[in-house]
Design an enzyme around this catalytic site. Structure first.
Site, PDB file in Angstrom:
ATOM      1  CG  ASP A  34      52.457  -3.476 -26.315  1.00  0.00           C
ATOM      2  OD1 ASP A  34      53.601  -3.848 -26.629  1.00  0.00           O
ATOM      3  OD2 ASP A  34      52.165  -2.299 -26.077  1.00  0.00           O
ATOM      4  CB  SER A  72      36.137  29.885 -53.841  1.00  0.00           C
ATOM      5  OG  SER A  72      35.512  30.040 -55.090  1.00  0.00           O
TER       6      SER A  72
END
Length: 631
Positions: A33, A539
Protein backbone atom coordinates in the site's frame (compact mmCIF):
# COMPACT_ATOMS: atom_id res chain seq x y z
CA UNK A 1 31.48 19.47 2.53
CA UNK A 2 32.10 16.08 4.12
CA UNK A 3 29.34 13.66 3.08
CA UNK A 4 28.88 12.53 6.71
CA UNK A 5 28.42 16.07 8.03
CA UNK A 6 24.82 17.30 7.93
CA UNK A 7 24.16 20.84 6.75
CA UNK A 8 23.86 23.48 9.49
CA UNK A 9 20.18 24.17 8.81
CA UNK A 10 19.40 20.47 9.24
CA UNK A 11 21.10 20.37 12.64
CA UNK A 12 19.20 23.49 13.67
CA UNK A 13 15.88 21.90 12.77
CA UNK A 14 16.67 18.64 14.55
CA UNK A 15 17.68 20.39 17.78
CA UNK A 16 15.33 23.38 17.85
CA UNK A 17 12.12 22.32 16.11
CA UNK A 18 9.13 20.90 17.89
CA UNK A 19 6.88 23.74 18.96
CA UNK A 20 4.04 21.23 19.25
CA UNK A 21 6.17 18.58 20.95
CA UNK A 22 7.12 15.15 19.64
CA UNK A 23 4.55 13.21 17.64
CA UNK A 24 4.86 9.45 17.35
CA UNK A 25 3.00 7.93 14.44
CA UNK A 26 3.06 4.69 12.52
CA UNK A 27 2.21 3.76 8.98
CA UNK A 28 0.21 0.60 8.55
CA UNK A 29 -2.10 -1.17 6.13
CA UNK A 30 -1.89 -4.06 3.71
CA UNK A 31 1.14 -5.20 1.73
CA UNK A 32 2.24 -2.86 -1.10
CA UNK A 33 0.00 0.00 0.00
CA UNK A 34 3.09 2.26 0.03
CA UNK A 35 3.96 2.64 3.70
CA UNK A 36 7.75 2.66 3.27
CA UNK A 37 7.50 4.86 0.20
CA UNK A 38 5.49 7.43 2.15
CA UNK A 39 8.07 7.67 4.94
CA UNK A 40 10.91 7.81 2.45
CA UNK A 41 9.15 10.68 0.70
CA UNK A 42 8.69 12.52 4.02
CA UNK A 43 12.40 12.19 4.80
CA UNK A 44 13.40 13.25 1.28
CA UNK A 45 11.11 16.26 1.12
CA UNK A 46 12.15 17.33 4.62
CA UNK A 47 15.76 17.40 3.35
CA UNK A 48 16.89 15.01 6.05
CA UNK A 49 19.00 12.72 3.87
CA UNK A 50 22.78 12.92 3.68
CA UNK A 51 24.57 12.80 0.35
CA UNK A 52 25.92 9.32 1.04
CA UNK A 53 22.39 8.12 1.84
CA UNK A 54 21.12 9.49 -1.45
CA UNK A 55 23.97 7.78 -3.31
CA UNK A 56 23.20 4.43 -1.66
CA UNK A 57 19.49 4.93 -2.31
CA UNK A 58 20.12 5.60 -6.01
CA UNK A 59 22.30 2.49 -6.25
CA UNK A 60 19.79 0.29 -4.43
CA UNK A 61 16.96 1.67 -6.54
CA UNK A 62 18.73 0.41 -9.66
CA UNK A 63 19.33 -2.97 -8.04
CA UNK A 64 16.10 -3.59 -6.13
CA UNK A 65 13.77 -0.76 -7.13
CA UNK A 66 10.31 -1.13 -8.63
CA UNK A 67 9.90 2.31 -10.25
CA UNK A 68 12.26 2.10 -13.21
CA UNK A 69 15.01 4.73 -13.27
CA UNK A 70 13.44 6.81 -10.53
CA UNK A 71 14.39 6.73 -6.85
CA UNK A 72 12.49 4.05 -4.92
CA UNK A 73 11.90 5.74 -1.57
CA UNK A 74 10.67 2.52 0.04
CA UNK A 75 14.26 1.23 0.07
CA UNK A 76 15.23 3.86 2.64
CA UNK A 77 13.48 1.85 5.33
CA UNK A 78 13.71 -1.73 4.09
CA UNK A 79 17.01 -2.33 5.83
CA UNK A 80 16.96 -6.12 5.83
CA UNK A 81 18.30 -7.76 2.70
CA UNK A 82 15.29 -10.09 2.65
CA UNK A 83 13.03 -7.04 2.66
CA UNK A 84 14.80 -5.42 -0.26
CA UNK A 85 14.76 -8.57 -2.34
CA UNK A 86 11.07 -9.24 -1.68
CA UNK A 87 9.97 -5.62 -1.68
CA UNK A 88 8.21 -5.99 1.67
CA UNK A 89 8.71 -4.75 5.22
CA UNK A 90 9.37 -7.46 7.82
CA UNK A 91 10.73 -5.68 10.87
CA UNK A 92 9.54 -2.43 12.44
CA UNK A 93 11.71 0.40 11.11
CA UNK A 94 11.86 3.62 13.14
CA UNK A 95 12.89 6.96 11.67
CA UNK A 96 13.21 10.44 13.13
CA UNK A 97 12.70 13.73 11.35
CA UNK A 98 11.73 17.27 12.18
CA UNK A 99 10.17 20.37 10.67
CA UNK A 100 10.11 23.90 12.01
CA UNK A 101 6.91 23.09 13.90
CA UNK A 102 7.45 19.62 15.31
CA UNK A 103 9.66 16.58 15.82
CA UNK A 104 8.48 13.18 14.62
CA UNK A 105 9.14 9.54 15.43
CA UNK A 106 7.67 7.31 12.73
CA UNK A 107 7.36 3.53 12.69
CA UNK A 108 7.11 1.67 9.39
CA UNK A 109 5.29 -1.56 10.21
CA UNK A 110 4.89 -4.73 8.11
CA UNK A 111 1.75 -5.39 6.12
CA UNK A 112 1.84 -9.20 5.99
CA UNK A 113 -0.52 -11.00 8.36
CA UNK A 114 2.27 -13.20 9.79
CA UNK A 115 4.02 -10.05 11.05
CA UNK A 116 0.98 -8.71 12.90
CA UNK A 117 2.94 -8.75 16.17
CA UNK A 118 5.44 -6.31 14.64
CA UNK A 119 2.61 -3.97 13.70
CA UNK A 120 1.28 -4.17 17.25
CA UNK A 121 4.75 -3.31 18.57
CA UNK A 122 4.81 -0.13 16.49
CA UNK A 123 1.27 0.80 17.49
CA UNK A 124 1.89 0.37 21.22
CA UNK A 125 3.81 3.67 21.50
CA UNK A 126 2.18 5.67 18.68
CA UNK A 127 -0.12 8.67 19.03
CA UNK A 128 -1.45 8.51 15.47
CA UNK A 129 -2.01 5.73 12.95
CA UNK A 130 -1.54 6.62 9.29
CA UNK A 131 -3.48 3.82 7.58
CA UNK A 132 -2.66 3.55 3.91
CA UNK A 133 -4.99 2.14 1.29
CA UNK A 134 -4.07 1.43 -2.32
CA UNK A 135 -6.63 3.39 -4.34
CA UNK A 136 -6.82 0.54 -6.86
CA UNK A 137 -7.58 -2.19 -4.32
CA UNK A 138 -9.63 -0.32 -1.73
CA UNK A 139 -10.31 -1.51 1.81
CA UNK A 140 -8.82 -4.97 2.48
CA UNK A 141 -8.99 -7.40 5.39
CA UNK A 142 -5.53 -6.33 6.58
CA UNK A 143 -6.69 -2.70 6.50
CA UNK A 144 -9.47 -3.57 8.93
CA UNK A 145 -7.16 -5.72 11.07
CA UNK A 146 -4.63 -2.91 11.45
CA UNK A 147 -7.41 -0.43 12.17
CA UNK A 148 -8.76 -2.63 14.94
CA UNK A 149 -5.29 -3.19 16.43
CA UNK A 150 -4.67 0.56 16.34
CA UNK A 151 -7.87 1.12 18.33
CA UNK A 152 -6.99 -1.77 20.61
CA UNK A 153 -3.56 -0.27 21.30
CA UNK A 154 -5.15 2.99 22.44
CA UNK A 155 -4.52 5.13 19.36
CA UNK A 156 -7.16 7.85 19.23
CA UNK A 157 -6.29 9.58 15.95
CA UNK A 158 -6.30 8.04 12.47
CA UNK A 159 -5.21 9.45 9.14
CA UNK A 160 -6.76 7.56 6.24
CA UNK A 161 -4.18 8.04 3.50
CA UNK A 162 -5.62 6.83 0.20
CA UNK A 163 -2.40 6.28 -1.73
CA UNK A 164 -1.49 5.80 -5.40
CA UNK A 165 -4.13 8.24 -6.54
CA UNK A 166 -2.00 8.79 -9.65
CA UNK A 167 -2.87 5.23 -10.73
CA UNK A 168 -6.62 5.95 -10.69
CA UNK A 169 -6.34 9.25 -12.57
CA UNK A 170 -6.63 11.22 -9.31
CA UNK A 171 -10.31 10.28 -9.25
CA UNK A 172 -12.34 12.20 -6.69
CA UNK A 173 -15.21 9.71 -6.87
CA UNK A 174 -12.87 6.76 -6.22
CA UNK A 175 -11.45 8.54 -3.19
CA UNK A 176 -14.87 9.20 -1.70
CA UNK A 177 -15.97 5.65 -2.46
CA UNK A 178 -13.05 4.24 -0.42
CA UNK A 179 -13.56 6.75 2.41
CA UNK A 180 -17.26 5.83 2.65
CA UNK A 181 -16.44 2.10 2.78
CA UNK A 182 -13.79 2.62 5.47
CA UNK A 183 -15.99 4.85 7.63
CA UNK A 184 -18.75 2.25 7.50
CA UNK A 185 -16.46 -0.18 9.34
CA UNK A 186 -14.30 2.13 11.46
CA UNK A 187 -16.79 4.65 12.83
CA UNK A 188 -18.01 2.18 15.47
CA UNK A 189 -14.50 1.82 16.95
CA UNK A 190 -14.63 5.18 18.68
CA UNK A 191 -11.59 7.02 17.30
CA UNK A 192 -11.39 10.64 18.35
CA UNK A 193 -10.56 11.77 14.81
CA UNK A 194 -10.40 10.09 11.39
CA UNK A 195 -8.92 12.38 8.74
CA UNK A 196 -9.02 11.17 5.09
CA UNK A 197 -6.33 12.54 2.72
CA UNK A 198 -5.79 11.53 -0.94
CA UNK A 199 -2.06 11.18 -1.70
CA UNK A 200 0.53 9.87 -4.11
CA UNK A 201 3.55 8.99 -1.97
CA UNK A 202 5.67 8.24 -5.02
CA UNK A 203 5.33 11.78 -6.37
CA UNK A 204 4.81 13.55 -3.04
CA UNK A 205 1.32 14.76 -3.88
CA UNK A 206 -0.55 15.96 -0.77
CA UNK A 207 2.27 14.56 1.37
CA UNK A 208 4.38 17.67 1.95
CA UNK A 209 2.96 19.83 -0.84
CA UNK A 210 -0.49 20.28 -2.32
CA UNK A 211 -1.35 18.41 -5.47
CA UNK A 212 -2.38 20.33 -8.57
CA UNK A 213 -3.95 17.11 -9.86
CA UNK A 214 -6.22 16.90 -6.81
CA UNK A 215 -7.26 20.51 -6.40
CA UNK A 216 -10.68 19.20 -5.34
CA UNK A 217 -9.11 18.23 -1.98
CA UNK A 218 -9.49 21.28 0.24
CA UNK A 219 -8.15 19.73 3.44
CA UNK A 220 -4.56 19.77 4.73
CA UNK A 221 -1.61 17.87 3.34
CA UNK A 222 -0.46 14.93 5.44
CA UNK A 223 2.47 16.84 6.92
CA UNK A 224 0.34 19.90 7.73
CA UNK A 225 -2.13 17.72 9.60
CA UNK A 226 0.57 15.91 11.58
CA UNK A 227 2.33 19.17 12.47
CA UNK A 228 -0.76 20.68 14.10
CA UNK A 229 -2.43 17.66 15.71
CA UNK A 230 -2.54 18.14 19.51
CA UNK A 231 -2.00 14.93 21.51
CA UNK A 232 0.10 16.12 24.47
CA UNK A 233 -2.74 17.49 26.56
CA UNK A 234 -4.36 14.05 26.83
CA UNK A 235 -1.49 12.56 28.87
CA UNK A 236 -0.85 15.63 31.03
CA UNK A 237 -4.47 15.80 32.19
CA UNK A 238 -4.53 12.21 33.45
CA UNK A 239 -4.06 11.33 37.15
CA UNK A 240 -0.51 10.84 38.39
CA UNK A 241 0.99 7.36 38.03
CA UNK A 242 4.57 6.15 38.45
CA UNK A 243 5.44 2.42 38.45
CA UNK A 244 8.48 1.92 40.71
CA UNK A 245 11.44 0.56 38.80
CA UNK A 246 13.86 0.35 41.71
CA UNK A 247 14.46 1.57 45.24
CA UNK A 248 17.39 4.01 45.16
CA UNK A 249 19.45 3.60 48.34
CA UNK A 250 23.03 4.80 47.69
CA UNK A 251 23.71 5.35 51.41
CA UNK A 252 22.06 5.28 54.82
CA UNK A 253 20.90 8.90 54.50
CA UNK A 254 18.98 8.63 51.23
CA UNK A 255 16.03 6.54 50.10
CA UNK A 256 14.21 7.31 46.89
CA UNK A 257 11.86 5.53 44.53
CA UNK A 258 12.85 5.67 40.87
CA UNK A 259 10.71 5.28 37.77
CA UNK A 260 9.15 6.98 34.77
CA UNK A 261 6.09 9.14 35.23
CA UNK A 262 3.58 7.56 32.83
CA UNK A 263 0.75 10.03 33.33
CA UNK A 264 -0.18 13.24 35.09
CA UNK A 265 2.21 15.40 37.10
CA UNK A 266 3.61 15.63 40.62
CA UNK A 267 5.12 18.42 42.77
CA UNK A 268 6.92 18.50 46.12
CA UNK A 269 4.31 18.53 48.87
CA UNK A 270 1.73 16.55 46.88
CA UNK A 271 0.03 13.63 48.61
CA UNK A 272 0.66 10.20 47.10
CA UNK A 273 -0.42 6.68 47.87
CA UNK A 274 1.05 3.24 47.18
CA UNK A 275 -1.68 1.59 45.14
CA UNK A 276 -1.59 -2.00 46.47
CA UNK A 277 -0.97 -1.30 50.15
CA UNK A 278 -2.89 1.96 50.44
CA UNK A 279 -0.03 3.53 52.41
CA UNK A 280 -0.01 7.33 52.16
CA UNK A 281 2.83 9.88 52.24
CA UNK A 282 3.87 13.22 50.77
CA UNK A 283 6.56 14.01 48.20
CA UNK A 284 9.42 15.98 49.74
CA UNK A 285 11.80 16.06 46.74
CA UNK A 286 11.84 15.19 43.04
CA UNK A 287 15.42 14.19 42.24
CA UNK A 288 17.06 13.83 38.81
CA UNK A 289 20.63 13.56 37.56
CA UNK A 290 20.45 17.26 36.65
CA UNK A 291 19.13 18.41 40.01
CA UNK A 292 15.80 18.65 41.81
CA UNK A 293 12.63 19.54 39.91
CA UNK A 294 9.73 21.75 40.92
CA UNK A 295 7.42 19.49 38.95
CA UNK A 296 7.63 16.17 37.12
CA UNK A 297 5.32 15.41 34.20
CA UNK A 298 4.54 12.40 32.05
CA UNK A 299 7.66 11.08 30.37
CA UNK A 300 10.10 12.28 33.04
CA UNK A 301 12.50 9.80 34.68
CA UNK A 302 12.71 10.81 38.33
CA UNK A 303 13.41 9.64 41.87
CA UNK A 304 10.76 10.57 44.41
CA UNK A 305 11.81 11.19 48.00
CA UNK A 306 8.96 10.94 50.50
CA UNK A 307 8.47 12.61 53.87
CA UNK A 308 8.51 9.24 55.61
CA UNK A 309 9.90 5.76 55.01
CA UNK A 310 7.24 3.32 53.85
CA UNK A 311 7.31 -0.15 52.34
CA UNK A 312 7.68 0.24 48.57
CA UNK A 313 9.41 -2.15 46.17
CA UNK A 314 9.84 -2.73 42.44
CA UNK A 315 6.48 -3.35 40.79
CA UNK A 316 4.53 -1.06 43.13
CA UNK A 317 2.71 1.94 41.67
CA UNK A 318 2.88 5.38 43.27
CA UNK A 319 -0.27 7.30 42.42
CA UNK A 320 -2.26 10.39 43.16
CA UNK A 321 -3.96 10.13 46.55
CA UNK A 322 -7.17 11.62 45.14
CA UNK A 323 -7.46 9.42 42.04
CA UNK A 324 -6.24 5.92 42.73
CA UNK A 325 -5.86 3.08 40.22
CA UNK A 326 -7.84 -0.10 40.64
CA UNK A 327 -6.23 -3.05 42.42
CA UNK A 328 -7.47 -6.54 41.62
CA UNK A 329 -6.37 -10.06 40.75
CA UNK A 330 -9.07 -10.53 38.11
CA UNK A 331 -9.95 -8.36 35.16
CA UNK A 332 -11.31 -8.41 31.63
CA UNK A 333 -8.85 -7.68 28.84
CA UNK A 334 -8.62 -7.72 25.09
CA UNK A 335 -5.70 -9.87 23.96
CA UNK A 336 -3.82 -10.02 20.67
CA UNK A 337 -2.30 -13.50 20.41
CA UNK A 338 1.14 -13.57 18.78
CA UNK A 339 2.31 -17.18 18.97
CA UNK A 340 1.86 -20.19 16.70
CA UNK A 341 0.68 -22.28 19.68
CA UNK A 342 -2.90 -21.39 20.55
CA UNK A 343 -3.91 -19.43 23.61
CA UNK A 344 -5.68 -21.91 25.88
CA UNK A 345 -7.84 -20.93 28.87
CA UNK A 346 -6.43 -22.35 32.09
CA UNK A 347 -2.80 -22.39 30.93
CA UNK A 348 -0.35 -20.47 33.09
CA UNK A 349 1.71 -17.60 31.66
CA UNK A 350 3.78 -14.79 33.11
CA UNK A 351 2.03 -11.42 32.95
CA UNK A 352 4.20 -8.30 32.85
CA UNK A 353 2.51 -4.97 33.45
CA UNK A 354 4.65 -1.90 34.01
CA UNK A 355 7.48 -3.00 36.30
CA UNK A 356 5.52 -5.87 37.89
CA UNK A 357 5.57 -9.53 36.80
CA UNK A 358 3.24 -12.22 38.14
CA UNK A 359 1.93 -15.65 37.09
CA UNK A 360 -1.46 -15.43 35.39
CA UNK A 361 -4.01 -17.61 33.67
CA UNK A 362 -6.75 -16.92 31.17
CA UNK A 363 -9.69 -18.01 33.30
CA UNK A 364 -12.13 -17.79 30.39
CA UNK A 365 -12.20 -16.78 26.74
CA UNK A 366 -15.37 -14.78 26.26
CA UNK A 367 -15.27 -14.27 22.49
CA UNK A 368 -13.01 -13.61 19.54
CA UNK A 369 -13.28 -10.70 17.11
CA UNK A 370 -13.78 -11.28 13.38
CA UNK A 371 -11.54 -8.60 11.84
CA UNK A 372 -13.58 -8.69 8.63
CA UNK A 373 -16.79 -7.57 10.30
CA UNK A 374 -15.68 -6.72 13.89
CA UNK A 375 -18.33 -9.21 15.04
CA UNK A 376 -17.92 -11.09 18.32
CA UNK A 377 -17.81 -14.85 17.90
CA UNK A 378 -17.76 -17.62 20.53
CA UNK A 379 -14.56 -19.67 20.73
CA UNK A 380 -12.60 -22.01 22.99
CA UNK A 381 -9.10 -20.99 21.95
CA UNK A 382 -7.33 -18.11 20.25
CA UNK A 383 -5.07 -18.74 17.27
CA UNK A 384 -2.06 -16.74 16.09
CA UNK A 385 -3.00 -13.13 15.18
CA UNK A 386 -6.40 -13.69 16.75
CA UNK A 387 -7.99 -11.03 18.94
CA UNK A 388 -10.24 -12.01 21.82
CA UNK A 389 -11.86 -10.74 24.99
CA UNK A 390 -10.67 -12.73 28.00
CA UNK A 391 -11.02 -12.88 31.74
CA UNK A 392 -7.57 -12.92 33.34
CA UNK A 393 -6.66 -14.14 36.80
CA UNK A 394 -3.32 -13.21 38.39
CA UNK A 395 -1.47 -14.90 41.25
CA UNK A 396 -1.33 -11.61 43.15
CA UNK A 397 -3.31 -8.37 42.88
CA UNK A 398 -1.97 -5.77 40.46
CA UNK A 399 -2.58 -2.03 40.17
CA UNK A 400 -4.03 -0.87 36.86
CA UNK A 401 -6.20 1.62 35.02
CA UNK A 402 -8.32 0.76 32.00
CA UNK A 403 -6.11 0.92 28.90
CA UNK A 404 -8.33 3.45 27.17
CA UNK A 405 -7.86 5.77 30.18
CA UNK A 406 -4.08 5.41 30.78
CA UNK A 407 -2.23 3.29 28.22
CA UNK A 408 0.86 2.53 30.30
CA UNK A 409 -1.24 1.41 33.26
CA UNK A 410 -3.51 -0.90 31.28
CA UNK A 411 -1.10 -2.58 28.88
CA UNK A 412 0.52 -5.92 29.60
CA UNK A 413 2.29 -8.75 27.81
CA UNK A 414 2.01 -12.49 28.31
CA UNK A 415 5.25 -14.48 28.40
CA UNK A 416 5.68 -18.23 27.89
CA UNK A 417 7.08 -19.59 31.14
CA UNK A 418 9.52 -22.00 29.50
CA UNK A 419 10.72 -20.27 26.32
CA UNK A 420 10.52 -16.73 27.77
CA UNK A 421 8.95 -15.60 24.48
CA UNK A 422 6.33 -12.89 24.38
CA UNK A 423 3.20 -14.69 23.21
CA UNK A 424 0.48 -12.10 23.65
CA UNK A 425 -0.28 -8.42 24.21
CA UNK A 426 -3.23 -7.39 26.34
CA UNK A 427 -5.21 -4.25 27.14
CA UNK A 428 -7.22 -4.18 30.36
CA UNK A 429 -10.79 -2.98 29.94
CA UNK A 430 -12.14 -3.28 33.49
CA UNK A 431 -11.66 -5.12 36.75
CA UNK A 432 -14.05 -7.93 37.54
CA UNK A 433 -16.27 -6.84 40.40
CA UNK A 434 -16.28 -10.26 42.01
CA UNK A 435 -12.49 -10.08 42.40
CA UNK A 436 -12.72 -7.25 44.94
CA UNK A 437 -15.61 -8.84 46.84
CA UNK A 438 -14.04 -12.26 47.44
CA UNK A 439 -11.40 -12.68 50.10
CA UNK A 440 -9.60 -15.63 51.65
CA UNK A 441 -11.27 -16.54 54.93
CA UNK A 442 -8.71 -17.37 57.60
CA UNK A 443 -9.62 -20.71 59.21
CA UNK A 444 -8.87 -21.35 62.87
CA UNK A 445 -7.39 -24.81 62.23
CA UNK A 446 -4.36 -24.42 59.96
CA UNK A 447 -2.69 -26.73 57.47
CA UNK A 448 0.25 -27.17 59.83
CA UNK A 449 -2.06 -28.29 62.66
CA UNK A 450 -3.87 -30.76 60.41
CA UNK A 451 -0.52 -32.19 59.27
CA UNK A 452 0.74 -32.41 62.85
CA UNK A 453 -2.29 -34.48 63.85
CA UNK A 454 -1.48 -36.90 61.03
CA UNK A 455 2.27 -36.91 61.83
CA UNK A 456 3.24 -36.20 58.21
CA UNK A 457 4.05 -33.35 55.84
CA UNK A 458 1.38 -33.05 53.13
CA UNK A 459 2.28 -33.09 49.43
CA UNK A 460 1.05 -33.76 45.93
CA UNK A 461 2.76 -36.77 44.34
CA UNK A 462 2.22 -36.05 40.66
CA UNK A 463 2.70 -39.11 38.41
CA UNK A 464 3.10 -38.09 34.77
CA UNK A 465 3.92 -40.09 31.65
CA UNK A 466 2.45 -41.59 28.52
CA UNK A 467 -0.67 -43.73 28.47
CA UNK A 468 0.37 -47.25 29.45
CA UNK A 469 3.53 -46.12 31.23
CA UNK A 470 2.28 -47.50 34.56
CA UNK A 471 1.39 -44.27 36.39
CA UNK A 472 -1.82 -45.49 38.00
CA UNK A 473 -0.31 -48.86 38.91
CA UNK A 474 2.66 -47.31 40.69
CA UNK A 475 0.54 -44.60 42.36
CA UNK A 476 -1.89 -47.23 43.65
CA UNK A 477 0.96 -49.26 45.15
CA UNK A 478 2.43 -46.12 46.74
CA UNK A 479 -0.88 -45.32 48.41
CA UNK A 480 -1.21 -48.91 49.64
CA UNK A 481 2.24 -48.81 51.22
CA UNK A 482 1.61 -45.42 52.83
CA UNK A 483 -1.81 -46.40 54.16
CA UNK A 484 -0.52 -49.70 55.59
CA UNK A 485 2.14 -47.69 57.44
CA UNK A 486 -0.58 -45.55 59.04
CA UNK A 487 -0.28 -42.46 56.83
CA UNK A 488 -3.24 -40.43 55.62
CA UNK A 489 -3.65 -40.39 51.83
CA UNK A 490 -6.01 -39.88 48.95
CA UNK A 491 -5.71 -40.79 45.28
CA UNK A 492 -6.82 -38.81 42.23
CA UNK A 493 -6.71 -40.75 38.97
CA UNK A 494 -7.24 -39.49 35.42
CA UNK A 495 -9.95 -42.00 34.53
CA UNK A 496 -11.80 -41.71 37.83
CA UNK A 497 -12.19 -37.92 37.83
CA UNK A 498 -13.55 -37.97 34.29
CA UNK A 499 -16.55 -39.92 35.61
CA UNK A 500 -17.53 -37.02 37.83
CA UNK A 501 -15.68 -33.74 38.33
CA UNK A 502 -14.41 -33.57 34.74
CA UNK A 503 -17.05 -35.55 32.89
CA UNK A 504 -17.81 -32.48 30.74
CA UNK A 505 -14.27 -32.34 29.31
CA UNK A 506 -12.92 -33.99 26.17
CA UNK A 507 -9.35 -34.46 25.00
CA UNK A 508 -8.62 -31.33 22.98
CA UNK A 509 -5.63 -29.28 24.12
CA UNK A 510 -7.90 -26.72 25.79
CA UNK A 511 -9.85 -29.46 27.61
CA UNK A 512 -6.62 -31.08 28.79
CA UNK A 513 -5.52 -27.75 30.24
CA UNK A 514 -8.83 -27.29 32.08
CA UNK A 515 -8.71 -30.91 33.29
CA UNK A 516 -5.35 -30.34 34.97
CA UNK A 517 -6.36 -26.94 36.35
CA UNK A 518 -9.32 -28.47 38.17
CA UNK A 519 -7.27 -31.39 39.46
CA UNK A 520 -4.59 -29.00 40.69
CA UNK A 521 -7.14 -27.02 42.68
CA UNK A 522 -8.56 -30.22 44.21
CA UNK A 523 -5.05 -31.45 44.99
CA UNK A 524 -4.29 -28.14 46.72
CA UNK A 525 -7.35 -28.58 48.96
CA UNK A 526 -6.18 -32.07 49.93
CA UNK A 527 -2.76 -30.65 50.81
CA UNK A 528 -4.48 -28.01 52.95
CA UNK A 529 -6.21 -30.87 54.77
CA UNK A 530 -2.81 -32.40 55.59
CA UNK A 531 -3.01 -35.38 53.22
CA UNK A 532 -0.49 -37.04 50.94
CA UNK A 533 -2.37 -37.10 47.63
CA UNK A 534 -1.29 -39.14 44.60
CA UNK A 535 -2.31 -37.77 41.19
CA UNK A 536 -1.99 -40.01 38.11
CA UNK A 537 -2.41 -37.98 34.91
CA UNK A 538 -0.73 -37.93 31.53
CA UNK A 539 -0.65 -34.12 31.96
CA UNK A 540 1.26 -33.64 28.69
CA UNK A 541 2.10 -29.94 29.01
CA UNK A 542 4.91 -28.60 31.21
CA UNK A 543 3.12 -25.32 31.77
CA UNK A 544 0.13 -27.05 33.39
CA UNK A 545 2.33 -29.14 35.67
CA UNK A 546 4.16 -25.95 36.63
CA UNK A 547 0.82 -24.29 37.31
CA UNK A 548 -0.10 -27.04 39.80
CA UNK A 549 3.35 -26.83 41.41
CA UNK A 550 2.79 -23.13 42.08
CA UNK A 551 -0.58 -23.74 43.72
CA UNK A 552 1.15 -25.24 46.77
CA UNK A 553 4.15 -24.27 48.84
CA UNK A 554 7.73 -25.05 47.95
CA UNK A 555 8.55 -28.79 48.23
CA UNK A 556 4.84 -29.72 48.40
CA UNK A 557 4.75 -30.78 44.73
CA UNK A 558 6.71 -33.94 43.91
CA UNK A 559 6.86 -34.71 40.19
CA UNK A 560 7.31 -38.42 39.46
CA UNK A 561 8.10 -38.97 35.77
CA UNK A 562 7.16 -42.51 34.79
CA UNK A 563 9.57 -42.49 31.88
CA UNK A 564 8.52 -45.54 29.90
CA UNK A 565 9.43 -45.52 26.17
CA UNK A 566 6.59 -45.03 23.68
CA UNK A 567 7.26 -48.37 21.97
CA UNK A 568 6.89 -50.18 25.30
CA UNK A 569 3.63 -48.34 26.02
CA UNK A 570 2.35 -49.35 22.57
CA UNK A 571 3.24 -53.01 23.24
CA UNK A 572 1.39 -52.94 26.54
CA UNK A 573 -1.63 -50.95 25.29
CA UNK A 574 -3.78 -52.07 28.26
CA UNK A 575 -6.86 -50.19 27.06
CA UNK A 576 -6.39 -50.71 23.31
CA UNK A 577 -6.04 -46.95 22.86
CA UNK A 578 -2.84 -46.99 20.82
CA UNK A 579 -4.39 -49.41 18.37
CA UNK A 580 -7.38 -47.11 17.94
CA UNK A 581 -5.14 -44.05 17.60
CA UNK A 582 -3.08 -45.77 14.89
CA UNK A 583 -6.31 -46.60 13.07
CA UNK A 584 -7.41 -42.96 13.27
CA UNK A 585 -10.34 -43.76 15.55
CA UNK A 586 -9.07 -41.50 18.37
CA UNK A 587 -8.06 -37.91 17.76
CA UNK A 588 -5.75 -35.77 19.91
CA UNK A 589 -4.07 -38.83 21.41
CA UNK A 590 -0.87 -38.06 23.31
CA UNK A 591 2.17 -39.50 21.55
CA UNK A 592 0.50 -39.43 18.12
CA UNK A 593 -1.33 -36.25 17.05
CA UNK A 594 -0.97 -34.48 20.40
CA UNK A 595 2.46 -33.81 21.97
CA UNK A 596 3.86 -34.92 25.31
CA UNK A 597 6.33 -32.52 26.91
CA UNK A 598 8.54 -34.62 29.16
CA UNK A 599 9.61 -33.16 32.53
CA UNK A 600 13.05 -31.58 32.47
CA UNK A 601 13.87 -31.72 36.19
CA UNK A 602 11.45 -34.08 37.96
CA UNK A 603 12.01 -35.00 41.60
CA UNK A 604 11.91 -38.69 40.60
CA UNK A 605 12.37 -40.45 37.27
CA UNK A 606 11.19 -44.06 36.95
CA UNK A 607 11.35 -46.46 33.97
CA UNK A 608 8.88 -49.28 34.51
CA UNK A 609 10.47 -51.09 31.59
CA UNK A 610 13.58 -51.62 33.72
CA UNK A 611 12.12 -52.13 37.20
CA UNK A 612 8.89 -53.61 38.50
CA UNK A 613 5.97 -51.48 39.65
CA UNK A 614 6.59 -52.77 43.18
CA UNK A 615 10.20 -51.56 43.14
CA UNK A 616 9.11 -48.24 41.62
CA UNK A 617 6.64 -47.72 44.47
CA UNK A 618 9.37 -48.51 47.00
CA UNK A 619 11.55 -45.81 45.41
CA UNK A 620 8.79 -43.23 45.84
CA UNK A 621 8.17 -44.15 49.47
CA UNK A 622 11.92 -44.10 50.17
CA UNK A 623 12.11 -40.57 48.68
CA UNK A 624 9.31 -39.42 50.99
CA UNK A 625 11.13 -40.79 54.02
CA UNK A 626 14.45 -39.22 52.95
CA UNK A 627 12.83 -35.81 52.56
CA UNK A 628 11.11 -36.02 55.96
CA UNK A 629 7.53 -36.11 54.73
CA UNK A 630 6.53 -39.22 56.67
CA UNK A 631 7.15 -37.87 60.17
Amino acid sequence: MNELTPPADLMDRLTQSGGHGVLRFLTCGSVDDGKSTLIGRLLYDSKLLFEDQLSVLARDSRKHGTVGEEIDFALLLDGLEAEREQGITIDVAYRYFATEKRKFVVADTPGHEQYTRNMATGASTADVAVILIDARRGVLVQTLRHTYIARMMGIRHVVLAVNKMDLVDHSRSRFHEIVAEYFKSAESLGFQTITPIPISARFGENVTRRSENMSWHTGPTLLEHLELLDVDAEVQNQPFRMPVQWVNRPNLNFRGYSGIVVSGSIKPGDAIIVAKSGTAANVSRIVTADGDLDEAVAGDSVTLVLNQEIDISRGDVISSAEERPEVSDQFAAEILWMHQDDLLPGRSYLLKIGTATTPATISSLRHRVDVNTYEKQPCRKLEMNGIGMCNVSTAQPIAFDPYQKIRDMGAFILIDRFTNQTVGAGMIEFGLRRASNIHHHAMTVTKAERAQIKAQKPAILWFTGLSGAGKSTVANLVEQKLASAGHHTYSLDGDNVRHGLNRDLGFTDEDRVENIRRIGEVGRLFVESGLLVTCSFISPFRSERQMVRELVEENEFIEVFVDTPLEVCIQRDPKGLYKKAQAGEIKNFTGFDSPYEAPENPELRIDTNEISAEDAADQVVAYLRQTGRLG
